[in-house]
Scaffold this motif. Structure first.
Motif, PDB file in Angstrom:
ATOM      1  N   VAL A   1      -3.318  -2.696   6.199  1.00  0.00           N
ATOM      2  CA  VAL A   1      -2.918  -1.305   6.963  1.00  0.00           C
ATOM      3  C   VAL A   1      -3.851  -0.478   7.308  1.00  0.00           C
ATOM      4  O   VAL A   1      -4.159   0.065   8.368  1.00  0.00           O
ATOM      5  CB  VAL A   1      -1.750  -0.508   6.133  1.00  0.00           C
ATOM      6  N   GLY A   2      -4.960  -0.584   6.416  1.00  0.00           N
ATOM      7  CA  GLY A   2      -6.108   0.378   6.662  1.00  0.00           C
ATOM      8  C   GLY A   2      -6.968  -0.239   7.779  1.00  0.00           C
ATOM      9  O   GLY A   2      -7.368   0.395   8.487  1.00  0.00           O
TER      10      GLY A   2
ATOM     11  N   TYR B   1       2.845 -10.478   4.420  1.00  0.00           N
ATOM     12  CA  TYR B   1       1.529 -10.580   4.767  1.00  0.00           C
ATOM     13  C   TYR B   1       1.322 -11.347   6.066  1.00  0.00           C
ATOM     14  O   TYR B   1       0.466 -11.010   6.867  1.00  0.00           O
ATOM     15  CB  TYR B   1       0.909 -11.853   3.738  1.00  0.00           C
TER      16      TYR B   1
ATOM     17  N   LEU C   1      -2.057  -5.601   1.028  1.00  0.00           N
ATOM     18  CA  LEU C   1      -1.224  -4.893   2.139  1.00  0.00           C
ATOM     19  C   LEU C   1      -1.918  -3.628   2.460  1.00  0.00           C
ATOM     20  O   LEU C   1      -1.985  -3.248   3.670  1.00  0.00           O
ATOM     21  CB  LEU C   1       0.132  -4.771   1.772  1.00  0.00           C
ATOM     22  N   GLU C   2      -2.332  -2.837   1.660  1.00  0.00           N
ATOM     23  CA  GLU C   2      -3.047  -1.712   1.991  1.00  0.00           C
ATOM     24  C   GLU C   2      -4.291  -1.668   2.726  1.00  0.00           C
ATOM     25  O   GLU C   2      -4.530  -1.264   3.626  1.00  0.00           O
ATOM     26  CB  GLU C   2      -3.369  -0.722   0.624  1.00  0.00           C
ATOM     27  N   ARG C   3      -4.906  -2.709   2.250  1.00  0.00           N
ATOM     28  CA  ARG C   3      -6.381  -3.069   3.219  1.00  0.00           C
ATOM     29  C   ARG C   3      -5.786  -3.505   4.715  1.00  0.00           C
ATOM     30  O   ARG C   3      -6.491  -2.944   5.479  1.00  0.00           O
ATOM     31  CB  ARG C   3      -6.991  -4.219   2.556  1.00  0.00           C
TER      32      ARG C   3
ATOM     33  N   ARG D   1      -5.566   0.768  10.949  1.00  0.00           N
ATOM     34  CA  ARG D   1      -5.977   1.916  11.636  1.00  0.00           C
ATOM     35  C   ARG D   1      -7.366   2.208  11.920  1.00  0.00           C
ATOM     36  O   ARG D   1      -7.583   2.619  12.919  1.00  0.00           O
ATOM     37  CB  ARG D   1      -5.595   3.051  10.363  1.00  0.00           C
TER      38      ARG D   1
ATOM     39  N   LEU E   1      -0.247  -5.783  -3.391  1.00  0.00           N
ATOM     40  CA  LEU E   1      -0.296  -4.395  -2.782  1.00  0.00           C
ATOM     41  C   LEU E   1      -1.514  -3.816  -2.249  1.00  0.00           C
ATOM     42  O   LEU E   1      -1.470  -3.281  -0.893  1.00  0.00           O
ATOM     43  CB  LEU E   1       0.353  -3.202  -3.806  1.00  0.00           C
ATOM     44  N   LYS E   2      -2.576  -4.074  -2.979  1.00  0.00           N
ATOM     45  CA  LYS E   2      -3.884  -3.652  -2.565  1.00  0.00           C
ATOM     46  C   LYS E   2      -4.255  -4.357  -1.225  1.00  0.00           C
ATOM     47  O   LYS E   2      -4.835  -3.851  -0.220  1.00  0.00           O
ATOM     48  CB  LYS E   2      -4.968  -3.847  -3.568  1.00  0.00           C
TER      49      LYS E   2
END
Length: 538
Positions: free
Chosen positions: A431-432, A477, A427-429, A435, A424-425
């Motif tokens: 997404v970050g 991923y 994937l969050e990275r 942005r 999850l981390k």
């Protein structure tokens, strides 16, 4: 169709080729991903197989025990050597023997007490070791007390007669023969042990401790030991010893079937009559006074011959020779040794009659000579099986394995949860990064984002190498990586064209359907530009 994991690896290799770098990290990751798991499995198989083979090897390997016996050249030493050789010839023998020759039973007992050997052949009446426990009774030793027949080798042989030629010559001369000297007075006949005072007694037996047996017999009948003359006889050549030193009585100690006892009976016979056997009627009293001795009987005719010897049963005393073991020798080993000893006694009885005399010891708890627990278990048919011996260990092992398995399951669950958090981390990275790419203002920022994407890709490959990713995770991923790289590429193109609009958002999606009104087809990547306008633009 290639799997998502291989597609990610191919993407990483293609990127290295485009950038002109030959990253050793990429090759190492690929090797770990493609080869590490089979090697670990193969190594695990080898280790388990090796451990299993080692366990079976050491369990099936024969145990070698050192046994002290003496004196050199004695019947006991020869018998122990024969037993050791027989054990070595039998393939199914789980116990082997290595004889260690000592000066006698006393020295063998001291060697056992000093832990120099594992087994020893000892006499009950000579320095019995405190730490010794009986395995088998090697043989019984009988006290045979005889008076040689007149004219036998032991009594000095037949008396020579005067030469007849000299007597005839004197008669021809007409002379009278000189009177013959009076014969020496005949010694008093020996009818009992009390008559042995002042006599010569031959002594032959196993060795050390024989004189103590004679002294115990004499003391019981109130004959002082210093009132007799003891003549030691060589057990290997009794007849020659008696020719050189005739005696009035002989005490032979040993098994009934031993060669030196048979030689004493033969040397004490004159061809017509056998020796006189002296009965030890106080054998019970001697055994009570010295518990190392036992009551015994010489059965009528036990020595055979034309005239059965002895003609009737004779009461006497006896003592035992034991094979004893240290208490520390494992019970299983001694049980196997006891089984093998009883198995070979018939095989060796033809060459060694004493082998047939091997007997079981007294296995009662109050026995004067305690039996080794391993020998008692075999004799009493209480020998434990594999599961009887190790059932407690197996039960505890199963419980331990169950507990360890539960702990490993908890750890695996914990690690799986940790892996899910890491996924999850990641994937969050990504997404970050998506942005951050839209808001980047320089190419250096985009280069840093590319490096971060490469690092995330490396972590994804490691997770895939450990089989920590399923198809769904790999698809997620792959989509996130494609979006992140597309965003970086779009922002880089925007900066190159001079469009410095951080607010631009790029969304990559599936190919758009043709728009008939527009008269064309939409591209596979749709760019949505959101411009910030004032009120008048609204």
């Amino acid at each position: 169709m290639p799997s998502p994991l291989r597609r990610i690896a191919a993407t990483m290799v293609a990127r290295d080729r485009l950038t002109g770098t030959r990253s050793g990290r990429t090759r190492r990751r690929l090797r770990l991903m493609l080869r590490q798991t089979p090697l670990i499995l193969l190594l695990g198989v080898f280790i388990v197989t090796g451990l299993a083979g080692a366990v079976f090897y050491f369990n099936d390997r024969p145990s070698t025990l050192r046994i002290a016996v003496g004196p050199p050249g004695s019947e006991d030493a020869r018998l122990v050597h024969a037993i050791a050789q027989q054990f070595g010839r039998e393939r199914g023998s789980s116990v082997r023997l290595t004889p260690v020759i000592k000066e006698g039973p006393g020295a063998a007992a001291r060697a056992l007490q000093a832990r120099e050997v594992d087994l020893a052949v000892v006499r009950r009446d000579v320095g019995y070791p405190v730490s010794g426990q009986a395995v088998v009774v090697l043989h019984d030793n009988i006290a045979v007390l005889v008076v040689p027949a007149e004219g036998s080798i032991a009594a000095g042989g037949p008396k020579p007669a005067p030469p007849p030629a000299a007597t005839a010559q004197r008669r021809k001369r007409g002379g009278k023969a000189p009177p013959a000297p009076p014969p020496p007075p005949a010694p008093e006949k020996i009818d009992s042990i009390e008559d042995l005072a002042g006599r010569r007694i031959g002594l032959v037996g196993p060795g050390m401790g024989d004189r103590e047996v004679l002294d115990a017999i004499l003391r019981q009948y109130q004959v002082l030991p210093d009132k007799v003359t003891v003549v030691p006889l060589d057990p290997r050549d009794v007849a020659t010893s008696l020719r050189n030193a005739p005696v009035d009585a002989i005490l032979a100690l040993g098994p009934v079937a031993s060669p030196h006892v048979a030689a004493v009976i033969a040397a004490s016979s004159n061809g017509r009559t056998g020796p006189t056997f002296l009965e030890i009627g106080a054998s019970e009293a001697i055994a009570a006074r010295s518990p190392v001795y036992e009551e015994a009987e010489l059965k009528a005719g036990v020595f055979g011959g034309q005239t059965p010897q002895p003609p009737e049963t004779v009461e006497t005393i006896a003592f035992k020779h034991y094979i004893v073991a240290r208490r520390s020798v494992p019970e299983d080993t001694i049980a196997d040794l006891t089984r093998q000893l009883f198995a070979v006694r018939q095989t060796l009885s033809g060459e060694f009659p004493m082998a047939a005399r091997i007997e079981k010891p007294d296995t009662d708890r109050d026995a004067a000579v305690p039996a080794h627990p391993g020998a008692a278990a075999y004799i009493d048919d209480e020998q434990k099986t594999f599961f009887d011996r190790y059932s407690d260990l197996i039960y505890l092992g199963v419980m331990a394995v169950s507990g360890i398995g539960s702990g490993l399951a908890w750890l695996a669950g914990h690690f799986r949860a940790d892996t899910r958090v890491r996924r999850l981390k990641l994937l969050e990275r990504l997404v970050g990064i998506l942005r951050s790419a839209r808001e980047a203002v320089s190419r250096d920022d985009l280069a840093q984002l590319d490096q971060e994407i490469d690092g995330i890709l490396s972590e994804i490959l490691l997770l895939g190498d450990r089989n920590a990713l399923d198809q769904t995770s790999l698809a997620a991923y792959g989509l996130a990586l494609d979006q992140a790289r597309a965003a970086v590429a779009a922002r880089r193109a925007a900066l190159a064209s001079g469009e410095d609009a951080p607010e631009t958002a790029t969304v990559a999606g599936p190919p758009a359907r043709p728009d008939p009104a527009a008269g064309g087809t939409a591209s596979g990547v749709t760019r949505l530009r959101i411009a910030t306008t004032g009120p008048e633009g609204a």
